[in-house]
Design a protein around this motif. Structure first.
Motif, mmCIF file in Angstrom:
data_model
loop_
_atom_site.group_PDB
_atom_site.id
_atom_site.type_symbol
_atom_site.label_atom_id
_atom_site.label_comp_id
_atom_site.label_asym_id
_atom_site.label_seq_id
_atom_site.Cartn_x
_atom_site.Cartn_y
_atom_site.Cartn_z
ATOM 1 N N GLN A 89 32.177 -52.388 23.008
ATOM 2 C CA GLN A 89 31.610 -53.582 22.397
ATOM 3 C C GLN A 89 30.201 -53.408 21.865
ATOM 4 O OE1 GLN A 89 32.050 -57.428 23.993
ATOM 5 N NE2 GLN A 89 31.663 -58.834 22.321
ATOM 6 N N GLN A 90 29.558 -52.834 22.871
ATOM 7 C CA GLN A 90 28.210 -52.546 22.728
ATOM 8 C C GLN A 90 27.919 -51.517 21.617
ATOM 9 O OE1 GLN A 90 27.045 -51.946 27.087
ATOM 10 N NE2 GLN A 90 25.097 -52.186 26.335
ATOM 11 N N ILE A 91 28.719 -50.524 21.699
ATOM 12 C CA ILE A 91 28.721 -49.431 20.581
ATOM 13 C C ILE A 91 28.931 -49.865 19.172
ATOM 14 C CG2 ILE A 91 29.559 -47.395 19.941
ATOM 15 C CD1 ILE A 91 29.732 -46.482 22.814
ATOM 16 N N GLU A 92 30.289 -50.706 19.132
ATOM 17 C CA GLU A 92 30.634 -51.345 17.972
ATOM 18 C C GLU A 92 29.434 -52.240 17.340
ATOM 19 O OE1 GLU A 92 34.399 -53.826 16.009
ATOM 20 O OE2 GLU A 92 34.294 -53.103 18.172
ATOM 21 N N GLN A 93 29.018 -52.898 18.180
ATOM 22 C CA GLN A 93 28.239 -53.980 17.570
ATOM 23 C C GLN A 93 26.743 -53.375 17.385
ATOM 24 O OE1 GLN A 93 28.638 -57.502 19.834
ATOM 25 N NE2 GLN A 93 30.686 -57.574 19.113
ATOM 26 N N GLY A 94 26.436 -52.648 17.959
ATOM 27 C CA GLY A 94 24.889 -51.860 18.115
ATOM 28 C C GLY A 94 24.526 -51.072 16.773
ATOM 29 N N ASP A 95 23.254 -50.969 16.484
ATOM 30 C CA ASP A 95 23.020 -50.145 15.584
ATOM 31 C C ASP A 95 22.595 -48.720 16.005
ATOM 32 O OD1 ASP A 95 19.844 -49.490 15.659
ATOM 33 O OD2 ASP A 95 20.203 -51.875 16.413
ATOM 34 N N ALA A 96 22.809 -47.835 15.251
ATOM 35 C CA ALA A 96 22.753 -46.379 15.563
ATOM 36 C C ALA A 96 21.672 -45.904 16.257
ATOM 37 C CB ALA A 96 22.971 -45.557 14.358
ATOM 38 N N GLU A 97 20.332 -46.291 15.970
ATOM 39 C CA GLU A 97 19.147 -45.942 16.597
ATOM 40 C C GLU A 97 19.030 -46.457 17.925
ATOM 41 O OE1 GLU A 97 17.084 -43.739 15.485
ATOM 42 O OE2 GLU A 97 18.722 -43.451 13.759
ATOM 43 N N SER A 98 19.392 -47.798 18.082
ATOM 44 C CA SER A 98 19.189 -48.217 19.385
ATOM 45 C C SER A 98 20.230 -47.603 20.410
ATOM 46 C CB SER A 98 19.510 -49.926 19.490
ATOM 47 O OG SER A 98 20.831 -50.206 19.112
ATOM 48 N N ILE A 99 21.329 -47.505 20.062
ATOM 49 C CA ILE A 99 22.152 -46.582 20.708
ATOM 50 C C ILE A 99 21.907 -45.356 21.281
ATOM 51 C CG2 ILE A 99 24.563 -45.704 21.021
ATOM 52 C CD1 ILE A 99 25.650 -47.956 19.044
ATOM 53 N N ARG A 100 21.194 -44.586 19.955
ATOM 54 C CA ARG A 100 20.885 -43.322 20.309
ATOM 55 C C ARG A 100 19.627 -43.331 21.307
ATOM 56 N NH1 ARG A 100 19.845 -39.862 15.092
ATOM 57 N NH2 ARG A 100 20.001 -38.253 16.421
ATOM 58 N N ALA A 101 18.902 -44.228 21.332
ATOM 59 C CA ALA A 101 17.599 -44.538 22.311
ATOM 60 C C ALA A 101 18.256 -44.737 23.867
ATOM 61 C CB ALA A 101 16.674 -45.484 21.764
ATOM 62 N N ASP A 102 19.494 -45.172 23.724
ATOM 63 C CA ASP A 102 20.091 -45.485 25.393
ATOM 64 C C ASP A 102 20.827 -44.346 26.068
ATOM 65 O OD1 ASP A 102 21.702 -46.597 27.313
ATOM 66 O OD2 ASP A 102 21.673 -48.411 26.383
ATOM 67 N N PRO A 103 20.348 -43.589 26.928
ATOM 68 C CA PRO A 103 20.776 -42.577 27.498
ATOM 69 C C PRO A 103 22.231 -42.907 28.192
ATOM 70 C CG PRO A 103 18.455 -42.833 28.355
ATOM 71 C CD PRO A 103 18.904 -44.067 27.582
ATOM 72 N N ASN A 104 22.304 -44.000 28.686
ATOM 73 C CA ASN A 104 23.869 -44.219 29.229
ATOM 74 C C ASN A 104 24.872 -44.436 28.167
ATOM 75 O OD1 ASN A 104 22.959 -44.352 31.810
ATOM 76 N ND2 ASN A 104 22.295 -46.449 31.759
ATOM 77 N N LEU A 105 24.610 -44.998 27.174
ATOM 78 C CA LEU A 105 25.348 -45.337 26.137
ATOM 79 C C LEU A 105 25.769 -44.005 25.310
ATOM 80 C CD1 LEU A 105 24.708 -48.736 24.333
ATOM 81 C CD2 LEU A 105 26.636 -48.068 25.721
ATOM 82 N N MET A 106 24.707 -43.022 25.212
ATOM 83 C CA MET A 106 24.753 -41.789 24.539
ATOM 84 C C MET A 106 25.506 -40.861 25.450
ATOM 85 S SD MET A 106 23.815 -41.675 21.449
ATOM 86 C CE MET A 106 24.096 -39.873 21.305
ATOM 87 N N ARG A 107 25.638 -40.980 26.602
ATOM 88 C CA ARG A 107 26.274 -40.144 27.727
ATOM 89 C C ARG A 107 27.848 -40.559 27.313
ATOM 90 N NH1 ARG A 107 28.975 -41.593 31.947
ATOM 91 N NH2 ARG A 107 27.578 -43.539 31.901
ATOM 92 N N ILE A 108 28.161 -41.850 27.212
ATOM 93 C CA ILE A 108 29.613 -42.131 26.941
ATOM 94 C C ILE A 108 30.011 -41.664 25.598
ATOM 95 C CG2 ILE A 108 31.078 -44.237 26.410
ATOM 96 C CD1 ILE A 108 29.188 -45.816 28.386
ATOM 97 N N VAL A 109 29.034 -41.762 24.544
ATOM 98 C CA VAL A 109 29.205 -41.295 23.396
ATOM 99 C C VAL A 109 29.787 -39.741 23.371
ATOM 100 C CG1 VAL A 109 28.074 -40.651 20.929
ATOM 101 C CG2 VAL A 109 27.726 -42.882 21.970
ATOM 102 N N ARG A 110 29.043 -39.011 24.051
ATOM 103 C CA ARG A 110 29.307 -37.500 23.989
ATOM 104 C C ARG A 110 30.403 -37.289 24.614
ATOM 105 N NH1 ARG A 110 23.317 -37.799 24.957
ATOM 106 N NH2 ARG A 110 22.262 -36.786 23.392
ATOM 107 N N GLU A 111 30.718 -38.013 25.664
ATOM 108 C CA GLU A 111 32.063 -37.718 26.281
ATOM 109 C C GLU A 111 33.420 -38.063 25.489
ATOM 110 O OE1 GLU A 111 31.619 -39.922 30.110
ATOM 111 O OE2 GLU A 111 30.211 -38.319 30.934
ATOM 112 N N SER A 112 33.195 -39.468 25.082
ATOM 113 C CA SER A 112 34.268 -40.093 24.328
ATOM 114 C C SER A 112 34.380 -39.419 22.979
ATOM 115 C CB SER A 112 34.027 -41.493 24.263
ATOM 116 O OG SER A 112 33.937 -42.085 25.337
#
Length: 291
Positions: A89-112
């Motif tokens: 939900q965080q990834i779907e509703q968040g904007d790209a730049e804020s997600i890219r600035a979040d190390p935890n979310l980007m770790r999930i992005v890279r894995e998934s």
């Protein structure tokens, strides 16, 4: 039956059995073995009482601790699903730049994202996104339709020359097959296009050939690729000056491209992948350029 007797060497009694002069000693089981057998049996009884153990037709003994591995697994799956739903939900509703600035979310992005990319995109673009003949690399800055997050997300949504009603559409004319240019004109055009790249890339063309090719380019190609041949992302027309080629930049391949035309295709992923999954793919593709 042989009679028991005492062995003169060990001092132990024999069992009365004898085979070819060899007499069997009546050796008792070592106490340490009896101890561990007893301990193992005691532990087994304790486990039978505490934990699920014996089948009883359609059920089984539950044990007084009430341990149920199936319930444990089910609970862990539910917990994992709840955790996944939260970051999805965080990834779907968040904007790209804020997600890219979040190390935890980007770790999930890279894995998934690596899994999503491998399952859906790698067959064309390669497992590392470096592309191949006929399929563009996603690791450089040569983008047909734009390389920012919004453009990539839209390309994933509607596809290219796909069945989607809003698909991105682009097709290069077959200048030779449709007799729009002669073979000689196509040769001049190839010379000009090759001259746009690195200096000295084409040492077979004369200045006259390149000049004629430039004139043919302005008349036939500039409407899509631009007067400077740097492409147009609004039309999906590639830059011809950056030495990044989808099909190849040698004379033979360029001649084939101009003669027969090109029409790349990419499926629309709307309906096949969720909004969140496409967002993950978008961010993962952007991360490929960081390597």
């Amino acid at each position: 039956m042989a009679l028991e007797e005492r062995d003169p060497v060990t001092g132990r009694m024999t069992t009365g059995h004898e085979w070819n002069g060899i007499k069997e000693l009546d050796t008792p089981v070592p106490k340490v073995v009896i101890f561990f057998l007893s301990l193992a049996s005691l532990i087994a009884v304790i486990y039978w009482v505490l934990l699920p153990a014996w089948p009883l037709g359609t059920t089984y003994t539950k044990g007084i601790l009430g341990v149920d591995q199936r319930a444990t697994v089910k609970q862990r799956l539910e917990d994992a699903q709840a955790e996944r739903s939260a970051w999805m939900q965080q990834i779907e509703q968040g904007d790209a730049e804020s997600i890219r600035a979040d190390p935890n979310l980007m770790r999930i992005v890279r894995e998934s994202g690596r899994t999503l990319f491998g399952d859906n995109c790698a067959v064309c673009h390669g497992i590392e996104g470096t592309g191949g003949k006929g399929y563009p690399s996603l690791t450089d800055e040569a983008w047909l339709w734009g390389g920012d997050a919004e453009s990539i997300a839209e390309t994933l949504r509607v596809g290219i020359n796909a069945a989607h009603d809003e698909t991105r559409a682009s097709q290069m004319l077959a200048f030779g097959k449709d007799e729009l240019l002669t073979r000689s004109e196509i040769g001049d055009l190839v010379s000009y296009v090759r001259s746009l790249g690195k200096p000295g890339v084409d040492d077979r063309s004369s200045a006259e050939e390149i000049a004629r090719g430039e004139e043919a380019f302005i008349e036939n190609c500039a409407s899509c690729h631009g007067d400077s041949a740097e492409g147009d992302i609004e039309q999906g027309a590639p830059n011809l000056t950056d030495n990044e080629w989808i099909y190849g930049g040698d004379r033979r391949t360029l001649h084939t491209t101009i003669y027969s035309g090109r029409q790349g295709q990419m499926p629309s992923w709307q309906g096949r992948l969720s909004d969140a999954e496409r967002q993950i793919l978008t961010l993962y593709i952007l991360s490929l350029q960081e390597k």
